[in-house]
Design a protein around this motif. Structure first.
Motif, PDB file in Angstrom:
ATOM      1  N   ASP A  25       0.864  -1.153   0.000  1.00 58.76           N
ATOM      2  CA  ASP A  25       0.000   0.000   0.000  1.00 58.76           C
ATOM      3  C   ASP A  25       0.916   1.223   0.000  1.00 58.76           C
ATOM      4  O   ASP A  25       1.760   1.352   0.872  1.00 58.76           O
ATOM      5  CB  ASP A  25      -0.885  -0.070   1.238  1.00 58.76           C
ATOM      6  CG  ASP A  25      -1.850   1.109   1.396  1.00 58.76           C
ATOM      7  OD1 ASP A  25      -1.733   2.077   0.655  1.00 58.76           O
ATOM      8  OD2 ASP A  25      -2.682   1.062   2.307  1.00 58.76           O
TER       9      ASP A  25
ATOM     10  N   SER B 278      -4.978  -6.626  -2.913  1.00 60.99           N
ATOM     11  CA  SER B 278      -4.137  -6.327  -4.081  1.00 60.99           C
ATOM     12  C   SER B 278      -4.218  -7.454  -5.112  1.00 60.99           C
ATOM     13  O   SER B 278      -4.208  -7.207  -6.324  1.00 60.99           O
ATOM     14  CB  SER B 278      -2.680  -6.136  -3.645  1.00 60.99           C
ATOM     15  OG  SER B 278      -2.583  -5.082  -2.720  1.00 60.99           O
TER      16      SER B 278
ATOM     17  N   ALA C  79      -2.544  -7.502   1.062  1.00 59.94           N
ATOM     18  CA  ALA C  79      -2.087  -8.484   0.063  1.00 59.94           C
ATOM     19  C   ALA C  79      -3.268  -9.117  -0.674  1.00 59.94           C
ATOM     20  O   ALA C  79      -3.264  -9.241  -1.907  1.00 59.94           O
ATOM     21  CB  ALA C  79      -1.246  -9.564   0.744  1.00 59.94           C
TER      22      ALA C  79
ATOM     23  N   ILE D 251       3.918  -6.281  -2.223  1.00 55.57           N
ATOM     24  CA  ILE D 251       3.305  -5.788  -0.989  1.00 55.57           C
ATOM     25  C   ILE D 251       4.413  -5.295  -0.060  1.00 55.57           C
ATOM     26  O   ILE D 251       5.269  -6.076   0.379  1.00 55.57           O
ATOM     27  CB  ILE D 251       2.488  -6.896  -0.293  1.00 55.57           C
ATOM     28  CG1 ILE D 251       1.473  -7.492  -1.280  1.00 55.57           C
ATOM     29  CG2 ILE D 251       1.796  -6.336   0.959  1.00 55.57           C
ATOM     30  CD1 ILE D 251       0.492  -6.499  -1.874  1.00 55.57           C
TER      31      ILE D 251
END
Lengths: 328, 79
Positions: free
Chosen positions: A170, A189, A186, A271
């Motif tokens: 992020d 995403s 995670a 991540i």
């Protein structure tokens, strides 16, 4: 064709509905007109009639053929109020009605109730307000409790590939996520990547350590996040902890990563352990690798929605609409 | 002024389920009184409902303490 043109092509003609709750802003009027005329989606503009009229005047275009709703006068208000209350016993009908009368929340309820496919806001609202509407009206995706954000990074040339896309997260919202929050980032995403990348997501949990090469509480956090994410989604290609080179350079991964990993060396979703890393990484990639940094986009909600920067141009609003709808 | 403060205290107690004795002018809704930052917007809606007013988003985000809520709402009511 550029990557954004590809997203516009992907969503065009599908009659997807985008609600734009900031109808008092002339950029929203201009964007709605373009979204409609270019057949990208069916825009719905929210706001008070007198404010929208002023914005139309400034914009110099009309909203003919575009749905315009004043939330306070909407015949959906009672339905949205009840849906907002849901099973909660800690909110009165009066307060709930106040909430869903607010354009951001009305837009969120439209998305929740299937009356719109997404909402795009933030040109005239703080990011915190858009996130509040996302959490309280749209709701979170199943299994995810943390709103977060991602960038779509497009690298002009990398290991012989041109316009190589990555998801970085992020880089904008969560300052110092704990392991549970990092796992949420995670998983969200991976979901964002599924909608936007051609290849299946391969998620790397990044650290300054590769598979136990260093010991520290910060490494433990990343390892714990990995285990939580795997537990929630056992079929996802996710691995770590990796240093950045172990994640994206096959030759380095071959040397540093012992044991089998489908992610090591080939990750396309990166991540970062905290916002320091994420924000620095995306800006360095943008400047040093001349990458396109597209975003940030919000993620983690039951339906993708997006936040705009206050300085968003009409083109930014149109492109954000296409990229957000492309995730559906 | 005191009537407004009493009503804001009442709404705060009901919404955040806090002991009224904990509320001072400097009490911050999120950090001190336990409002989830996400739900602070519902506290603002509760103030709007109590006083039948409409607070714009910028103003609502700026109301962070009990004291600023009293000041802001009193000013709105006397405008």
């Amino acid at each position: 064709m550029g990557i954004i043109d590809g997203f516009i092509k992907k969503v065009s003609g599908r009659n997807l509905k985008v609600v734009l709750p900031e109808g008092s802003d002339e950029r929203i009027i201009l964007a709605a007109r373009r979204i409609k005329d270019e057949n990208i989606a069916e825009p719905i503009v929210l706001g008070k009639p007198e404010k929208i009229a002023e914005a139309i005047e400034k914009a110099g275009v009309n909203l003919d053929g575009i749905t315009v709703i004043n939330p306070k006068e909407s015949d959906k208000l009672a339905e949205y109020t009840q849906k907002y209350i849901g099973n909660r016993d800690d909110i009165s009908e009066g307060i709930a009605k106040r909430m869903v009368s607010k354009p951001l929340f009305y837009a969120g309820m439209m998305v929740k109730c299937g009356d719109a496919d997404t909402m795009i806001a933030g040109a005239a609202s703080a990011t915190a307000s858009v996130i509040q509407a996302g959490v309280l009206a749209v709701g979170m995706a199943e299994g995810i409790n943390t709103p977060s954000s991602f960038f779509l990074m497009v690298i002009p040339e990398y290991l012989g590939e041109t316009d190589k896309p990555y998801i970085f997260a992020d880089c904008a919202v969560n300052i110092n996520p704990n392991a549970t929050e990092l796992a949420d980032i995670a998983l969200a995403s991976a979901s964002s990547a599924k909608g936007l990348l051609t290849d299946e997501p391969k998620v790397a949990m990044l650290s300054f350590s590769t598979k136990g090469s260093a010991s520290h509480a910060d490494v433990d956090k990343v390892v714990e996040a990995l285990e939580i994410a795997k537990g929630k989604n056992p079929t996802l290609a996710i691995d770590g902890e990796f240093q950045a080179d172990s994640a994206i350079v096959p030759a380095v991964a071959a040397k540093k990563v012992k044991g089998e990993s489908t992610v090591a060396g080939y990750a396309n979703v990166l991540i970062f352990p905290d916002l320091d890393c994420g924000n620095v990484a995306y800006k360095l990639t943008q400047r040093l690798a001349k990458a396109d940094a597209i975003g940030p986009f919000l993620q983690g909600f039951a339906t993708p929605i997006s936040d705009l920067s206050r300085g968003a141009s009409v083109e930014d609003i149109v492109n954000t609409t296409a990229i957000t709808l492309a995730q559906l | 002024m005191s009537d407004v403060a009493d009503r804001i205290r009442k709404v705060t107690v009901e919404t955040l389920k806090v002991d009224p004795g904990r509320i001072t002018d400097d009490s911050r809704f999120v950090e001190d009184l336990g409002a989830e930052s996400i739900q602070s917007v519902e506290l603002v809606a509760a103030f709007e409902e109590e006083f039948d007013i409409e607070m714009d988003e910028e103003a609502a985000l700026g109301v962070k303490t009990f004291g600023t809520a009293v000041e802001f709402i009193s000013a709105m009511l006397s405008a």
